[in-house]
Design a protein around this motif. Structure first.
Motif, mmCIF file in Angstrom:
data_model
loop_
_atom_site.group_PDB
_atom_site.id
_atom_site.type_symbol
_atom_site.label_atom_id
_atom_site.label_comp_id
_atom_site.label_asym_id
_atom_site.label_seq_id
_atom_site.Cartn_x
_atom_site.Cartn_y
_atom_site.Cartn_z
ATOM 1 N N SER A 1 0.195 2.266 6.233
ATOM 2 C CA SER A 1 -0.462 1.914 4.989
ATOM 3 C C SER A 1 -1.673 2.859 4.477
ATOM 4 C CB SER A 1 -1.320 0.769 5.580
ATOM 5 O OG SER A 1 -2.199 0.914 6.660
ATOM 6 N N TYR A 2 -1.905 3.885 5.296
ATOM 7 C CA TYR A 2 -2.887 5.023 5.066
ATOM 8 C C TYR A 2 -2.683 5.766 3.713
ATOM 9 C CZ TYR A 2 -0.168 8.360 7.664
ATOM 10 O OH TYR A 2 0.504 9.177 8.249
ATOM 11 N N ASN A 3 -1.430 6.096 3.557
ATOM 12 C CA ASN A 3 -0.761 6.778 2.406
ATOM 13 C C ASN A 3 0.213 6.123 1.713
ATOM 14 O OD1 ASN A 3 1.367 7.320 4.099
ATOM 15 N ND2 ASN A 3 1.516 9.149 3.806
ATOM 16 N N ALA A 4 0.338 4.901 1.728
ATOM 17 C CA ALA A 4 1.460 4.193 1.297
ATOM 18 C C ALA A 4 0.688 3.933 -0.392
ATOM 19 C CB ALA A 4 1.823 2.955 1.873
ATOM 20 N N THR A 5 -0.582 3.165 -0.109
ATOM 21 C CA THR A 5 -1.095 2.935 -1.461
ATOM 22 C C THR A 5 -1.767 4.126 -2.152
ATOM 23 O OG1 THR A 5 -1.556 0.632 -0.537
ATOM 24 C CG2 THR A 5 -2.868 1.319 -2.102
ATOM 25 N N LEU A 6 -1.648 4.143 -3.420
ATOM 26 C CA LEU A 6 -2.146 5.026 -4.172
ATOM 27 C C LEU A 6 -2.925 4.422 -5.614
ATOM 28 C CD1 LEU A 6 0.631 7.926 -4.090
ATOM 29 C CD2 LEU A 6 -1.458 7.628 -2.662
ATOM 30 N N ALA A 7 -3.911 4.939 -5.835
ATOM 31 C CA ALA A 7 -4.668 4.368 -7.023
ATOM 32 C C ALA A 7 -3.845 5.180 -8.076
ATOM 33 C CB ALA A 7 -6.083 4.791 -7.085
ATOM 34 N N PRO A 8 -4.023 4.729 -9.382
ATOM 35 C CA PRO A 8 -3.516 5.470 -10.682
ATOM 36 C C PRO A 8 -4.065 7.059 -10.697
ATOM 37 C CG PRO A 8 -4.428 3.440 -11.426
ATOM 38 C CD PRO A 8 -4.620 3.584 -9.910
#
Length: 707
Positions: free
Chosen positions: A112-119
């Protein structure tokens, strides 16, 4: 071999390059796009060092994934094909899960630490690999991420497309107003006896934790039957009751008028430690697979026609509020053991964990994760239980009661969430819940419980209006589709309804600005339609007659046009209910334009004739996507069909959905699956495929044979 420590410090990179290695990089991916069109990410592949003198020769790569979209993404997938015998060294990948199958390599987030990316945000990961010491070309890389996506589905299943949860503790579920309102919203699949409460509820005594419950099974059944299209969805008590009791419940339901159950489920969220589970090895897949089988078999023995769901384990990277640790293992263990008795997967979808600290737009962007989640569900079922379908048995924006549900965005989210899931293959989408007895700042319910400052009992909350508007499209037998609208913040859906009418729903997630779109861009050809509108400014449904060529969608609103004519302008693969994984994003960053022709051929056979039409829905270098429509063209119903054709060259099928295929030389035959073979006269279904090779302009020998 031993792996040197080359984790991309500047010194390590410089040392590698002084050994004579070359540095190469390639960046591919889709261009930026508004929230409703997909094209979520890009990937840059860089060879940081390579050492031909090693034995075997090896090299190191970093890959940077960037979110190109205007909304946050919570997962991504990068893939490419090696062309010169390169091989990933086991144990070397970091910050990603990297799998090589032959020449094909696929990478997904490390966690989860690098799955979610802001625009606009990026993450970097890497690996070591071997090569032949001479040629090490940089591959063409593709990146796909969640978006609103593009898909369509025919709501041909036996379940009511929209549903809601209730509980044995909900005293007011049996209120006449609830029956009236659910009937008006065509919300008919009612799940009982209440989430986690189901694993405490003893149906024969109508008690839970020693207390008599306000709503027993007979009362629940009577209320459900008072709703047009009402159906019963029952979760049996796996946690603290017996398989024999489950079988007795199924027998009573099958033999008592008015108590028939459309769908059974074994336990509620048994993967969670918060659930009651008195079995040895509680909350493990092995225990559930072993002990749950007795419950399934007891129900099937009592009612051989019973349909049974298991607790699907959701990917927490896509739905933090309902994620399951080791979700792949949970699903594979249960399905491999019990597939013969499992008909259905019950997916729980809560894309936020905790109280949302969000905005209207960020809440709506949660819908953009559904295509990736649906693809994982279908891929899992395709691998282990191809006959199974799935329902979304619980859904809300968060697993924690919150004020946003009671705000107008609750209507926008409920409508778009339901139609997105239905477009991607869910058989029904069931909101949590009818009443929740919360407060004016924290409630889940579709209706007020008149507690702690809430309005009068049974007053509809925003999610109810969302379902009422979605029901204008989510009609049994309709073909619902995502509708790509070239305007940021607009989420669009269309429905080709039984009888030939056409409807669209548009949700505007911008809390400040209205937008105007042309009706022709929505596929509308009629001169006037019935309009239903709900907005933050006027939070109730207003009905009027619409005429004109442009439609204004107010700020933070849902607008529906129905009772018109037209067809969806989107060309997309069907997903209802696909048991093969269909692509969630274009395999190329820059697809070429698709031919507009749709050659067709027809043939007669069996109990009636059928026709097949096809079109190119996407193409890229070395591959393409085709969509097919099969229609029963005779006067008799069709119980199954085969579509045959020949490739004009050396093309092959690499992936297919809503059909199975066989290929012999250039000849291909596609055959219906169990759920889409039966067609009434004039009825149709769709399937699609991904092919390798040059994009065909013709399909010789196209035929359709019915049986």
């Amino acid at each position: 071999m031993g792996i040197r420590n080359r984790r991309w410090s500047s010194g390590a990179a410089a040392l590698a390059l002084t050994a004579g290695a070359t540095l190469a990089a390639v960046t591919v991916g889709a261009a930026s796009a508004p929230a409703d069109t997909g094209a979520a990410c890009s990937a840059a592949y860089s060879i940081g060092w390579q050492t031909p003198s090693d034995s075997p020769p090896d090299f190191g790569v970093t890959v940077t994934v960037t979110n190109n979209s205007t909304y946050p993404i919570s997962t991504w997938a990068v893939s490419w094909n090696f062309t010169a015998g390169q091989a990933i060294i086991a144990g070397s990948p970091y910050s990603a899960t990297v799998v090589q199958n032959g020449t094909t390599v696929t990478a997904t987030p490390g966690g989860s630490y690098n799955a979610t990316l802001a625009p606009g945000a990026s993450t970097t990961w890497g690996f070591h690999a071997t090569f032949n010491g001479t040629g090490n070309p940089v591959p063409a890389v593709t990146c796909s991420g969640p978006s609103q996506g593009s898909s369509s589905a025919v709501l041909s299943g036996s379940l009511t497309p929209l549903g809601v949860n209730t509980a044995s503790w909900d005293t007011n579920f049996v209120d006449p107003a609830i029956s009236t309102d659910l009937n008006a919203a065509h919300t008919g699949l009612i799940r009982y006896p209440g989430g986690s409460w189901a694993d405490e509820y003893l149906w024969q005594t109508n008690t839970a934790k020693g207390q008599t419950q306000p709503v027993d099974f007979a009362q629940y059944s009577s209320q459900v039957d008072s709703i047009s299209g009402g159906q019963k969805f029952v979760t049996v008590n796996y946690g603290s009751d017996t398989a024999a009791s489950a079988g007795a419940w199924a027998k009573q339901a099958a033999t008592t008028p008015g108590q028939n159950v459309a769908l059974w489920e074994i336990a509620n969220e048994n993967y969670g430690s918060w659930e009651t589970d008195n079995h040895t090895g509680a909350h493990t897949a092995a225990s559930y697979a072993s002990n749950g089988l007795a419950y399934m078999q007891a129900i099937k023995a009592a009612d051989p026609k019973a349909q049974i769901c298991y607790d699907y384990g959701m990917d927490g990277g896509l739905a933090p509020g309902s994620g399951v640790d080791n979700w792949q293992s949970w699903n594979s263990t249960i399905l491999q053991a019990d597939a013969a008795d499992i008909d259905c997967a019950d997916v729980h979808w809560y894309p936020i964990n905790g109280v949302p600290t969000e905005s209207v737009q960020s809440i709506m962007e949660l819908v953009d994760n559904i295509p990736a989640a649906a693809a994982e569900v279908k891929s899992t079922l395709s691998a282990y239980d191809p006959k199974a379908y799935f329902v979304v048995g619980e859904t809300n924006m968060s697993q924690t009661a919150n004020e946003w549900n009671e705000e107008p965005v609750g209507a926008l989210f409920a409508a778009a969430n339901a139609l997105e899931w239905l477009s991607f293959g869910a058989q029904s989408v069931d909101w949590w819940d009818v009443h929740n007895y919360g407060s004016q700042t924290a409630d889940f319910g579709m209706f007020s419980s008149a507690t702690t400052g809430e309005p009068a009992m049974d007053t509809p909350y925003a999610p109810y209006y969302g379902y009422q508007l979605a029901s204008k499209l989510a009609v049994s037998g309709a073909k619902v589709s995502t509708l790509n609208v070239a305007t940021p913040n607009i989420y669009g859906y269309s429905s080709s309804r039984p009888g030939g009418s056409y409807a669209v729903l548009l949700a505007n997630a911008d809390p400040s600005n209205a937008y105007t779109v042309s009706t022709s861009s929505l596929g509308i050809t009629s001169l006037s339609e019935t309009e239903y509108a709900y907005s933050a400014a006027k939070p109730t449904i207003a009905t009027s007659t619409f005429s004109g060529t442009s439609l204004t969608i107010p700020a933070e609103s849902v607008v529906v046009l129905t009772d018109g004519s037209g067809s969806s302008p989107s060309a997309s693969p069907s997903a209802s209910p696909s048991h093969s994984s269909s692509p969630s994003a274009s395999p190329s960053a820059s697809p070429s334009s698709s031919p507009s022709s749709s050659p067709s051929a027809s043939a007669s056979g069996g109990s009636g004739g059928c026709t097949a039409t096809w079109s190119v829905t996407n193409s890229w270098g070395g591959g393409f996507q085709l969509g097919f429509t099969v229609t029963a063209s005779g006067t008799k119903a069709v119980s199954g069909w085969n579509v045959g054709y020949s490739w004009p060259g050396s093309q092959t099928v690499s992936q297919i959905w809503n059909a199975t295929e066989t290929q012999s030389g250039a000849a291909v035959t596609a055959t219906n699956l169990s759920y889409n073979g039966a067609l009434s006269p004039g009825g149709s279904t769709t399937f699609g495929l991904i092919g390798t090779g040059s994009t065909p302009s013709t399909l010789p020998n196209l035929s359709c044979t019915a049986h």
